[in-house]
Write a protein that holds these residues in place. Structure first.
Motif, PDB file in Angstrom:
ATOM      1  N   PHE A  67       0.853  -1.187   0.000  1.00  0.00           N
ATOM      2  CA  PHE A  67       0.000   0.000   0.000  1.00  0.00           C
ATOM      3  C   PHE A  67       0.893   1.242   0.000  1.00  0.00           C
ATOM      4  O   PHE A  67       1.598   1.502   0.975  1.00  0.00           O
ATOM      5  CB  PHE A  67      -0.913   0.001   1.235  1.00  0.00           C
ATOM      6  CG  PHE A  67      -1.763  -1.225   1.322  1.00  0.00           C
ATOM      7  CD1 PHE A  67      -3.007  -1.253   0.717  1.00  0.00           C
ATOM      8  CD2 PHE A  67      -1.311  -2.355   1.979  1.00  0.00           C
ATOM      9  CE1 PHE A  67      -3.794  -2.386   0.780  1.00  0.00           C
ATOM     10  CE2 PHE A  67      -2.088  -3.495   2.048  1.00  0.00           C
ATOM     11  CZ  PHE A  67      -3.341  -3.513   1.443  1.00  0.00           C
ATOM     12  N   SER A  68       0.856   1.981  -1.111  1.00  0.00           N
ATOM     13  CA  SER A  68       1.633   3.223  -1.182  1.00  0.00           C
ATOM     14  C   SER A  68       0.661   4.399  -1.137  1.00  0.00           C
ATOM     15  O   SER A  68      -0.531   4.246  -1.384  1.00  0.00           O
ATOM     16  CB  SER A  68       2.481   3.262  -2.449  1.00  0.00           C
ATOM     17  OG  SER A  68       1.667   3.118  -3.586  1.00  0.00           O
ATOM     18  N   GLY A  69       1.174   5.564  -0.798  1.00  0.00           N
ATOM     19  CA  GLY A  69       0.313   6.737  -0.685  1.00  0.00           C
ATOM     20  C   GLY A  69      -0.651   6.667   0.484  1.00  0.00           C
ATOM     21  O   GLY A  69      -1.752   7.202   0.432  1.00  0.00           O
ATOM     22  N   VAL A  70      -0.244   6.021   1.570  1.00  0.00           N
ATOM     23  CA  VAL A  70      -1.122   5.849   2.739  1.00  0.00           C
ATOM     24  C   VAL A  70      -1.474   7.206   3.351  1.00  0.00           C
ATOM     25  O   VAL A  70      -2.632   7.487   3.655  1.00  0.00           O
ATOM     26  CB  VAL A  70      -0.467   4.916   3.778  1.00  0.00           C
ATOM     27  CG1 VAL A  70      -1.310   4.829   5.040  1.00  0.00           C
ATOM     28  CG2 VAL A  70      -0.252   3.532   3.171  1.00  0.00           C
ATOM     29  N   ASN A  71      -0.495   8.048   3.574  1.00  0.00           N
ATOM     30  CA  ASN A  71      -0.708   9.413   4.071  1.00  0.00           C
ATOM     31  C   ASN A  71      -1.453   9.464   5.409  1.00  0.00           C
ATOM     32  O   ASN A  71      -2.398  10.220   5.587  1.00  0.00           O
ATOM     33  CB  ASN A  71      -1.428  10.262   3.017  1.00  0.00           C
ATOM     34  CG  ASN A  71      -1.243  11.739   3.253  1.00  0.00           C
ATOM     35  OD1 ASN A  71      -0.225  12.162   3.783  1.00  0.00           O
ATOM     36  ND2 ASN A  71      -2.222  12.535   2.866  1.00  0.00           N
ATOM     37  N   ALA A  72      -1.009   8.651   6.367  1.00  0.00           N
ATOM     38  CA  ALA A  72      -1.619   8.623   7.709  1.00  0.00           C
ATOM     39  C   ALA A  72      -0.676   9.297   8.707  1.00  0.00           C
ATOM     40  O   ALA A  72       0.442   8.837   8.914  1.00  0.00           O
ATOM     41  CB  ALA A  72      -1.887   7.193   8.143  1.00  0.00           C
TER      42      ALA A  72
END
Length: 127
Positions: free
Chosen positions: A84-89
């Motif tokens: 999972f890329s671009g999670v941004n958490a």
């Protein structure tokens, strides 16, 4: 007397030299811990929390998950993995952030019984 003064000056010089600037960098230490795993026909849903043991907040960017699910007797049910890329958490210092991942795989069986799971998570983050 001169020897004592000289000795005291040397001790003081050493103390000042060793106690000079000390730099302490803030850092994050983020991990993922699953709280639930659900198997639906064609989907694995992994719920859990990112937790940060570090003294600086950071943003989770990428997570690689792999899991193995078994029934309550320990019999193998299914295993899968996902990137999972671009999670941004955002995970604050010493804090947690709830998160859910879904792995789509047509081979995922539906399973309504009690599931035991083992999860490996490689969490990447940036400041």
């Amino acid at each position: 007397m001169k020897k004592i003064v000289f000795f005291m000056m040397m001790v003081l010089a050493c103390f000042v030299g060793f106690s000079g600037d000390t730099k302490c960098d803030a850092s994050a230490n983020i991990k993922f811990q699953a709280t639930n795993v659900y198997l639906y026909n064609g989907q694995s849903v992994i719920e859990g929390n990112f937790y940060n043991e570090g003294d600086s907040g950071a943003t989770v960017t990428t997570v690689k998950l792999s899991f193995t699910a078994s029934d309550k007797a320990g019999n193998y049910v299914f295993s899968d993995s996902g990137l999972f890329s671009g999670v941004n958490a955002w995970v604050p210092a010493y804090g947690t952030t709830a998160w859910s991942f879904t792995i789509n795989n047509s081979n995922t069986p539906g399973y309504a019984g009690t599931i035991k799971w083992h999860i490996d998570a490689d969490v990447r983050f940036s400041y």
